[in-house]
Design an enzyme around this catalytic site. Structure first.
Site, PDB file in Angstrom:
ATOM      1  N   GLU A 129       3.132   4.473 -11.246  1.00  0.00           N
ATOM      2  CA  GLU A 129       2.917   3.431 -10.241  1.00  0.00           C
ATOM      3  C   GLU A 129       1.497   2.929 -10.460  1.00  0.00           C
ATOM      4  OE1 GLU A 129       2.519   3.832  -5.652  1.00  0.00           O
ATOM      5  OE2 GLU A 129       4.637   3.467  -6.095  1.00  0.00           O
ATOM      6  N   TYR A 161      -1.318  -0.517 -11.193  1.00  0.00           N
ATOM      7  CA  TYR A 161      -1.548  -1.871 -10.686  1.00  0.00           C
ATOM      8  C   TYR A 161      -2.753  -2.491 -11.387  1.00  0.00           C
ATOM      9  CZ  TYR A 161      -4.246   1.429  -7.893  1.00  0.00           C
ATOM     10  OH  TYR A 161      -5.034   2.474  -7.506  1.00  0.00           O
ATOM     11  N   CYS A 216      -0.563   7.520 -10.938  1.00  0.00           N
ATOM     12  CA  CYS A 216      -0.840   6.393 -10.048  1.00  0.00           C
ATOM     13  C   CYS A 216      -2.303   5.999 -10.160  1.00  0.00           C
ATOM     14  CB  CYS A 216      -0.507   6.762  -8.600  1.00  0.00           C
ATOM     15  SG  CYS A 216      -0.554   5.359  -7.461  1.00  0.00           S
ATOM     16  N   TYR A 227       0.840  -1.199   0.000  1.00  0.00           N
ATOM     17  CA  TYR A 227       0.000   0.000   0.000  1.00  0.00           C
ATOM     18  C   TYR A 227       0.876   1.250   0.000  1.00  0.00           C
ATOM     19  CZ  TYR A 227      -3.753  -3.213   1.220  1.00  0.00           C
ATOM     20  OH  TYR A 227      -4.651  -4.253   1.210  1.00  0.00           O
ATOM     21  N   SER A 228       0.512   2.200  -0.857  1.00  0.00           N
ATOM     22  CA  SER A 228       1.249   3.463  -0.929  1.00  0.00           C
ATOM     23  C   SER A 228       0.931   4.338   0.272  1.00  0.00           C
ATOM     24  CB  SER A 228       0.888   4.212  -2.216  1.00  0.00           C
ATOM     25  OG  SER A 228       1.288   3.494  -3.353  1.00  0.00           O
TER      26      SER A 228
END
Length: 415
Positions: free
Chosen positions: A413, A415, A373, A205-206
């Site tokens: 970044e 996902y 992101c 987790y960021s």
């Protein structure tokens, strides 16, 4: 007397299962599909890997950067690697193999036809941080040595009447050191075991808080976590770690590893500009960077901030209330809402095109860094929009894109 036949030496690429957080970055990055995984480990096939190094820079933990000199016929197989809980110790090479290795130069870095070190395959973003980024600490705590943090806050940050259940979770580390920077991430070890009876792997987790803590001057940090209740195909599923985190109460404890990340870092020099492009929980690192700038707003050090933030509706946009209270001369906010009643669908790439003049002005400044992101599918749309903005000004996007990557000024970044 017959001499022994020489043995070919391989510099075998391996992934450290103790540090790997199973984020799938390496497998997605590998251009030749040499990396695979099962429910236990990510591994590198020695019969496919060509040492191109494309997977090494994007790895947030450094677990991918491990090598062993082995006789090729004795290379660790994929099945060997899938069974590991830790990397094997390096074994001495037979004398004949060592001689062949030295004479044939078999283990030097891969070279191109021009005789220079080959560069990793092109990726959308940079593999190096901005030149002025602060030094990050990584892998201070691992699966074998996690640190315990205490929950000091857990708040829902999306409308209670929406299906998007996103929480802002604050973790305190007490007296234990856990230094972090904006753009880094941590791993959470959910309790329990998987279907094979093995402890769950960490989930990444960021950080949503700046380097000096969610509460300035305290040894704490925050995360932005969405409760997962369905998979990408819309099938019902309960995310192991997201549901665990969203259900935590104050004073509960969690097991944490990390921190991770050494490239998705904000610039540290005065008057650096940030273009931030995100969707959903991809807002976490953008919140961290924005809060870092907000806390030093009186110093005169800040450059310009421009945010492109996508969600389905305002009620499903995390941190909407606090975001809209920020001064307009502090941050240029552009909201892309795809499901807002009575409004046309708009995505972040649409707003980048609409704000082309302002984006071009920032791109022309060498002090500007771009951060993206969110879901991986947004990469193509964002890159296409930046290309169009650049081409409209009569410039070559290919050249600019290369400069941004080389100078550590364009980061993804996803996902």
């Amino acid at each position: 007397m017959n001499a022994a036949l020489p043995m070919e030496v391989l510099k075998q690429h391996l992934i450290d299962p103790e540090i790997c957080i199973r984020c799938n970055t390496c497998e997605e990055t590998c251009p030749i599909d040499a990396i695979t995984h099962d429910s236990n480990n990510y591994v590198v096939d020695p019969d496919i890997c060509n040492g191109c190094m494309a997977c090494v820079p994007p790895c947030p933990t450094g677990s991918i950067d491990n090598w062993r000199l082995v006789v090729r016929s004795d290379a660790y197989s994929v099945q060997d690697q899938l069974s590991w809980d830790e990397l094997p110790r390096e074994q001495p090479l037979p004398a004949a193999a060592a001689i062949v290795d030295e004479a044939a130069n078999a283990v030097v870095e891969p070279v191109s036809s021009a005789g220079v070190a080959a560069m990793p395959s092109a990726t959308p973003g940079a593999s190096v941080p901005p030149w002025s980024a602060a030094h990050p600490y990584v892998n201070l705590y691992t699966h074998k040595t996690p640190v315990t943090a205490t929950v000091v806050g857990n708040y829902r940050v999306t409308g209670a009447d929406t299906d998007s259940d996103i929480h802002h979770i604050v973790l305190d580390f007490g007296e234990l050191p856990f230094p972090v920077l904006e753009g880094q991430s941590i791993g959470i070890l959910p309790p329990g075991t998987d279907a094979q009876g093995r402890p769950h792997h960490a989930r990444q987790y960021s950080l949503a808080s700046p380097r000096d803590g969610e509460r300035a001057g305290y040894n704490n940090l925050s995360l932005t976590v969405k409760r997962v209740t369905e998979d990408h195909q819309g099938q019902s599923v309960n995310g192991v770690c997201s549901n665990y985190l969203c259900d935590l109460a104050k004073n509960d404890t969690v097991q944490v590893i990390g921190p991770f990340g050494h490239t998705f870092l904000m610039p540290n020099h005065p008057r650096a500009n940030l273009i931030m492009i995100c969707t959903g929980t991809g807002s976490a690192p953008m919140r961290a960077m924005t809060e870092r700038y907000r806390r030093r707003i009186e110093t005169g050090e800040n450059g310009r901030l421009m945010l492109f933030f996508g969600a389905r509706t305002e009620r499903e946009l995390p941190y909407f209330g606090p975001l809209m209270k920020l001064p307009r001369d502090f941050i240029d906010i552009n909201l892309a809402l795809s499901r807002e009643a009575g409004q046309p669908k708009r995505y972040v790439q649409d707003l980048i095109r609409e704000r082309a003049a302002a984006v071009r002005e920032l791109l022309a400044d060498r002090n500007t860094c771009i951060y993206v992101c969110g879901l991986k599918g947004m990469e193509v749309g964002v890159l296409d929009a930046l290309r169009e903005v650049t081409v409209q000004a009569g410039q070559d996007w290919t050249i600019l894109h290369d400069v941004l990557r080389r100078e550590g000024r364009l980061h993804f970044e996803t996902y």
